[in-house]
Design a protein around this motif. Structure first.
Motif: not given
Length: 614
Positions: A292-297
């Protein structure tokens, strides 16, 4: 970018068929396999090529006059070097970056490597001087192994090619012991008679014999000279330059992206300079999932984002393949996740990717590095830590720890973690011969003694970083490199750039100890990071464990079927008892138990796959 094989035969007799082991490296270079033998039969050079730069005409060996070389890896800033060389009269036969090595050698045979920037392994033959040189990059990102086989020196990118050339298939029990108790030296391997050209070193073979010498080393300032720290702007500019140079390729480039600072900084620095295609390994339902964090980045950077979704069962099924490809034990499913990520990158049609490894090592990002930095800022803390370390040694008879404490006056945090999480738990599983033969062995003594000029007078955190980079890290990064190249993917590491290190080495212990971790890098890259990543803590790339009870049962059945037959590293009875205990337990296995399961499984897999003795 490829796999290389070389043979130096002082008495001649090399023929093209002797270079056939290059075929064992075709996963590293699927585009072409070329062979060359010197007219006098003293030298053979071969390459399995992954075409990345100079795609149309980059066949090797490259040459300048009579000098020839095979190269694995990339030279960054090569276009500028080519222009400089052309002005001085050099003429090039290819468009590849590799060719600058032989032309620089023509100009300066003894100092040419100082002008090479990148991740590389080079084997070069100079017939006029009857000299063969084997050079490895400064941080040891690219591999280069060698062994004496039938009176010939044979070099290769992976041990499997040396086995194909006739190297003895034996465990190096001393190296295995050292691996468990710290790490084996940077010139060793887990296989008897197979050595590495150490990072930052040159092997020279000529009629006078074979020597190995260092051309570059980690040179942290002595404690009294710290204080002239690099600015945030200088770090930002150097990271941006390192990323920009590694975007140069004649093929599309992808990116590893996790939820952490380092890979996010690399992708952010590349934004605007290249199309962004990012790849993240996801573990749905696990607290370790960074998806999820990577997708937002990725969304914030408008990247074409790809998620590689794994569950514990899928990861466990690929574990054996990971161990064989990596030629090293796996202690968790990190490597299997890495192999899956490279598989996805290759399936997307890419053969080059940038990743974030190196940020923690250059900027002291791991908690144990920050703890070592805190010790370096306070004599009182250092004295208290030394007392605690001596108390630990009263409870745990560990020669590597006691020897290191005597030499350095403290224990690096990563070494204490290795002792508590691996060395002590694995001891009951070791074969009696190993326990008895190495009962008093200090696994880091020789490494520390050889590095004494680089360690003397340095702050504890710099001593710790030096030893970590020169032992554990360079062998870890090699296993990762082999997993990437198993899928014909070249991964480039902008944060492991020696020009960036020239700045990071000047960071004071107080700066390294500050919170949040890696503040100099964090502040330098602030403009390309999301608030979430900028304010986030350390997020190591780690895979969740598989079902430990089921894994123990499956491994027990393998062992009972003879997976460890003839192996004298582990005690079969002790391993059997351990597996029964884990299998019969209730609840999730502990992290230490999971690590031991991976170690036993890795030994069994390597033992069988490579038909090892001992």
């Amino acid at each position: 970018m490829c796999g290389i094989v070389a043979i130096w035969a002082p008495r001649g007799g090399v023929v093209a068929a002797d270079l056939d082991p290059v075929e064992r490296l075709r996963h590293r270079g699927p585009d072409a396999a070329t062979r060359w033998v010197s007219p006098d039969g003293r030298v053979g050079l071969a390459q399995a090529r992954l075409a990345v730069v100079g795609v149309a005409n980059g066949a090797q060996p490259v040459r300048a006059g009579a000098v020839r070389a095979v190269v694995n890896g990339e030279f960054y800033g090569y276009r500028e070097r080519r222009r400089e060389l052309a002005v001085r009269g050099h003429r090039f036969g290819t468009d590849s970056d590799s060719e600058i090595a032989v032309h620089l050698y023509e100009e300066d045979p003894d100092g040419f490597v100082d002008r090479l920037r990148g991740e590389f392994a080079v084997v070069l033959w100079d017939p006029a001087r009857q000299r063969l040189l084997a050079v490895r990059d400064r941080f040891g990102v690219k591999p280069l192994y060698h062994s004496w086989i039938g009176g010939r020196l044979v070099l290769a990118s992976e041990a499997k090619a040396l086995f194909a050339a006739g190297a003895a298939r034996r465990w190096d029990t001393e190296s295995f012991h050292d691996y468990l108790h710290g790490c084996f030296a940077p010139d060793r391997s887990l296989f008897a008679g197979i050595h590495q050209v150490p990072p930052g070193s040159i092997l020279r073979a000529d009629p006078a014999g074979v020597t190995v010498s260092s051309y570059w080393d980690l040179d942290y300032p002595v404690a009294a000279e710290t204080g002239d720290e690099p600015s945030v702007d200088a770090i930002r500019d150097r990271v941006a330059e390192a990323v920009r140079l590694r975007l140069v390729a004649d093929v599309p480039v992808g990116f590893h992206l996790s939820g952490g600072l380092d890979s996010s900084a690399v992708v952010g620095a590349a934004a605007g300079h290249a199309p962004l295609r990012t790849f993240t390994v996801c573990f749905p339902g696990s607290p370790l999932d960074e998806g999820p964090v990577a997708a937002r980045t990725a969304a914030a950077l408008a990247a074409d984002h790809h998620e590689v979704t794994l569950d514990a069962g899928t990861v466990a099924q690929a574990a054996e393949q990971t161990v064989v490809a990596g030629e090293m034990p796996q202690e968790n499913h990190h490597g299997t996740a890495r192999l899956a990520q490279s598989t996805a990158i290759a399936r997307a049609g890419l053969r080059v990717a940038l990743a974030g490894e190196g940020g923690d090592e250059l900027f002291g990002g791991y908690p144990h590095h920050q703890a070592d930095a805190a010790l370096s800022t306070s004599p009182e803390r250092l004295a208290h830590a030394a007392r605690s370390h001596r108390a630990l040694l009263e409870r745990a008879d560990q020669p590597t720890l006691s020897g290191t404490l005597a030499r350095l006056g403290f224990l690096p945090g990563w070494l204490v973690e290795r002792c508590l999480n691996t060395s002590l738990p694995v001891r009951p599983l070791l074969h009696r011969d190993v326990r008895e033969a190495y009962a008093r062995r200090d696994s880091l003594a020789a490494v520390i003694d050889r590095a004494e000029p680089q360690l003397r007078g340095r702050a504890p955190v710099h001593q710790s970083l030096y030893l970590f980079l020169r032992t554990w890290f360079c062998n870890y990064i090699l296993a990762a490199e082999r997993l990437d190249m198993a899928r014909s993917v070249e991964v480039r590491l902008p944060l492991l750039d020696h020009e960036l290190f020239a700045l990071a080495r000047r960071l004071s212990p107080a700066t390294l100890a500050g919170t949040p971790g890696k503040r100099p890098l964090r502040e330098a890259m602030r403009d390309v990071l999301t608030d979430e990543v900028y304010r986030g803590g350390k997020r190591p790339f780690f895979a969740p464990p598989s079902d430990g009870r089921a894994a123990a049962g499956a491994l027990r059945r393998r062992v009972e079927a003879g997976a460890l037959a003839g192996n004298r590293l582990l005690d079969p009875a002790a391993v059997d008892a351990f597996l029964h205990r884990v299998e019969a337990g209730s609840g999730p296995v502990s992290q230490v138990q999971d690590r031991m399961l991976h170690l036993v499984d890795s030994v069994a897999t390597l033992h069988q796959a490579y038909r090892l003795e001992g």
